[in-house]
Design a protein around this motif. Sequence first.
Motif, PDB file in Angstrom:
ATOM      1  N   ASP A 324       5.474 -43.239   0.495  1.00  8.31           N
ATOM      2  CA  ASP A 324       6.096 -42.627  -0.686  1.00  8.31           C
ATOM      3  C   ASP A 324       5.582 -41.198  -0.857  1.00  8.31           C
ATOM      4  O   ASP A 324       4.844 -40.880  -1.793  1.00  8.31           O
ATOM      5  N   ARG A 329      10.703 -39.544   0.146  1.00 10.67           N
ATOM      6  CA  ARG A 329      11.170 -40.021  -1.159  1.00 10.67           C
ATOM      7  C   ARG A 329      12.436 -39.285  -1.605  1.00 10.67           C
ATOM      8  O   ARG A 329      13.050 -39.666  -2.601  1.00 10.67           O
ATOM      9  N   ASP A 334      13.339 -46.418  -3.549  1.00  9.53           N
ATOM     10  CA  ASP A 334      12.598 -47.666  -3.362  1.00  9.53           C
ATOM     11  C   ASP A 334      13.383 -48.867  -3.873  1.00  9.53           C
ATOM     12  O   ASP A 334      13.918 -48.863  -4.989  1.00  9.53           O
TER      13      ASP A 334
END
Length: 408
Positions: A324, A329, A334
């Motif tokens: 992450d 990201r 997620d």
Amino acid sequence: MHVIFVAITPFPKIGGGWTFLTQMSSGMGGRRHTTAVVSPKQMPSAWMTVINRTAQIVRVAFRSWLWFFVRMALVGFAIRRYVSQKRLYEEVDIFDAQDPVAFLAVHRPAQRRNRPTILTIHGYFHHESNMGSIPPNSFWGLLLRRVERLAYSAAPEIVVVDTRLKEYLLRLGTDPKKVHVRRNSVDCAVFAPSDPASKAFERSHFRLHADDHVILCARRLEEKCGVRYAIEAMSLLTKRLPNVVLLIAGSGSLESSLRLLVSSLGIEERVRFLGDIDHGDMPSLLRASDAAVVPSITVGEEVEATSFAALEAMASAVPVVASDIGGLREIMTDDLDGILVPERDSVALASALLRVLGPEGQRLGNAARRTVEASFSLQRGVDETVAFYRLLIDGMPLTRRAGQRLPL
């Protein structure tokens, strides 16, 4: 439109930079544009022999990083001379420099001929140009930053592949109006979901069993790529899934230590080092895989950019577990189209991989494919890039044109 990519990296060379150039060249060729690459491999071998011998003499004589800067300067001079000798300034519409030194080599001569030059940044030059060997706060490290600042200041327009790189350039004092984010893209026709027949064929080709749980880690074997954490996660996974296999595709300075780690954990039969894999073989490797892992870590200021390895797995509907951080990201969410875990956390990696190797894998893989089709397809990337080039060719530099919005 004729675009020339210039770089001090000797392309072709396995890695994200070459992947970007080959995909962009292919996509632009499909729209009847032409491209060329100028790097040390395109120049006369005699030139590079002289450059390398000179750098070696300086290295032996001074026993410092002076040789690195001498070589870098000579390669930049050679690029400028090669472009001039081949009269490339006359035939090009725009230069796209892939690093600060290449930009400094061609910018002023191109400017005198009214040819625009942009600078594309794929990573942290002060680190990647020497694989992190030069201490960042040493005299030589600070000198390298000065070279970066000089290029970023002179460049009329700069393209970066994620917002973290943009933030890095802004910390170096770069004018924010001329820094534009253009994330990497992937050919969704080449990287596509597999069917049972193609998966069985590819597994046979790579000597994998039909019931193996195959995890692909396509990374350079360098510190920032975090491959050791994937290996440590494997030692935990083998206790739950005896038929799990980790394929490591890549090479680097840490290969010996990583092999020792595998041996010390007693998982030699579950981890395979494939070495460098030609990019043309990556679709086959992904078709043979059940999951992909991108365990990158932050090293100093350097953070993973928009990872081709992650995007290609996502386009192939292979569920991805990634750290992450950084550009990772920015390309996945997620638990929606992938799983993001804290960096340097082997336990979290193992837990997430166990999830994607189970029932959740198909859902995440299909969602990842849709994400790439919508936001990271090569067609979209090429269209945006061509529009960007066209605006620069029609009137340079754009930062001086009030109200002009770039298509990035």
